[in-house]
Write a protein that holds these residues in place. Structure first.
Motif, PDB file in Angstrom:
ATOM      1  N   ASP A  44      -5.057  10.567   8.549  1.00 38.29           N
ATOM      2  CA  ASP A  44      -6.500  10.151   7.978  1.00 38.29           C
ATOM      3  C   ASP A  44      -7.622  10.163   8.911  1.00 38.29           C
ATOM      4  N   SER A  57     -11.234  11.589   4.929  1.00 39.58           N
ATOM      5  CA  SER A  57     -11.533  10.473   3.936  1.00 39.58           C
ATOM      6  C   SER A  57     -12.964   9.872   4.155  1.00 39.58           C
ATOM      7  N   TYR A 105      -7.682   3.691  -0.973  1.00 43.70           N
ATOM      8  CA  TYR A 105      -7.312   2.251  -0.530  1.00 43.70           C
ATOM      9  C   TYR A 105      -8.373   1.450  -0.245  1.00 43.70           C
ATOM     10  N   TYR A 107      -9.606  -2.242   0.900  1.00 47.11           N
ATOM     11  CA  TYR A 107      -9.320  -3.492   1.855  1.00 47.11           C
ATOM     12  C   TYR A 107      -9.895  -4.816   1.073  1.00 47.11           C
ATOM     13  N   SER A 115      -4.886  -3.970   2.772  1.00 42.89           N
ATOM     14  CA  SER A 115      -5.424  -3.241   1.900  1.00 42.89           C
ATOM     15  C   SER A 115      -4.258  -2.872   0.789  1.00 42.89           C
ATOM     16  N   TRP A 116      -4.827  -2.272  -0.502  1.00 40.53           N
ATOM     17  CA  TRP A 116      -4.084  -1.899  -1.521  1.00 40.53           C
ATOM     18  C   TRP A 116      -4.073  -0.256  -1.591  1.00 40.53           C
ATOM     19  N   LEU A 117      -3.073   0.139  -1.767  1.00 41.09           N
ATOM     20  CA  LEU A 117      -2.874   1.821  -1.819  1.00 41.09           C
ATOM     21  C   LEU A 117      -2.712   2.362  -3.370  1.00 41.09           C
ATOM     22  N   PHE A 119      -1.939   6.373  -4.523  1.00 42.93           N
ATOM     23  CA  PHE A 119      -2.077   7.701  -4.013  1.00 42.93           C
ATOM     24  C   PHE A 119      -0.921   8.624  -4.280  1.00 42.93           C
ATOM     25  N   ASP A 138      -0.676  -3.246   1.046  1.00 45.15           N
ATOM     26  CA  ASP A 138      -0.135  -2.410   2.570  1.00 45.15           C
ATOM     27  C   ASP A 138      -0.603  -3.518   3.639  1.00 45.15           C
ATOM     28  N   THR A 180       5.778   7.964   6.777  1.00 41.80           N
ATOM     29  CA  THR A 180       6.119   7.755   5.340  1.00 41.80           C
ATOM     30  C   THR A 180       7.721   7.854   5.223  1.00 41.80           C
TER      31      THR A 180
END
Length: 188
Positions: A44, A57, A105, A107, A115-117, A119, A138, A180
């Motif tokens: 990223d 991004s 994502y 914050y 954060s919350w993802l 994707f 996350d 990942t």
């Protein structure tokens, strides 16, 4: 006599079904070993006002005190970032991509860096076709974090499982690379 046989057969059917459901406590048995394991890296590069040639991004939402080229404050609370990042099989940014990580994502906590993802990994290579979809919290300060694999298409049709994320590298607030480790427990 026939009524007695019907009652006996019915009794044994209920007894068998009752024992079968008690053995699993009414829960569906789950697979203990993954049906498929995969490891990918996604890279990223956040747009900072100067790197439009290689940014993958961008900040699309920010709190009132923020702007869209610099992440807000210490925990970046309120920033929303969308991304279209290359996915590679190793941790080299210049390796040939096997797909794209596409999503966002957010914050989402004011005092903690998290954060919350949401994707997808979108593949179109000779090895994989289709997508794997992810969602979850996350907590960025943890060494490893688990998020849910909530579905997929193509080679990953209706896949379910867990993806363990690990920050493999970062350069300030402009670049990060996530390892990942995907373990699928439902494969079709």
């Amino acid at each position: 006599m026939e009524t007695k046989n019907v009652i006996t057969i019915t009794f044994f059917c209920f007894l068998f079904l009752g024992n079968n459901s008690m053995a699993t406590n009414g829960k569906k048995l789950r697979r203990t070993q993954p049906c498929k394991s995969l490891v990918f890296y996604f890279h990223d590069v956040i747009y900072n006002g100067h790197n439009s040639h290689n940014a993958t991004s961008a900040i699309v939402g920010s709190p009132a005190w923020g702007n869209r080229t610099i992440l807000a404050g210490q925990s970046h609370f309120g920033n929303v970032v969308v991304f279209d990042d290359p996915i590679t099989l190793d941790n080299n940014f210049h390796s040939t991509p096997v797909g794209r990580a596409q999503g966002f994502y957010i914050y989402d906590q004011k005092d903690i860096f998290t954060s919350w993802l949401g994707f997808s990994f979108v593949f179109n290579s000779t090895q994989h076709k289709g997508s794997i979809n992810f969602a979850g919290a996350d907590p960025l300060m943890n060494k490893t974090r688990d998020i849910s694999v909530i579905g997929g298409t193509g080679d990953f049709f209706m896949a379910r499982g867990i993806a363990t994320l690990m920050t493999d590298a970062f350069e300030g607030e402009v670049y990060f690379r996530l390892r990942t480790d995907i373990k699928l427990y439902e494969c079709w």
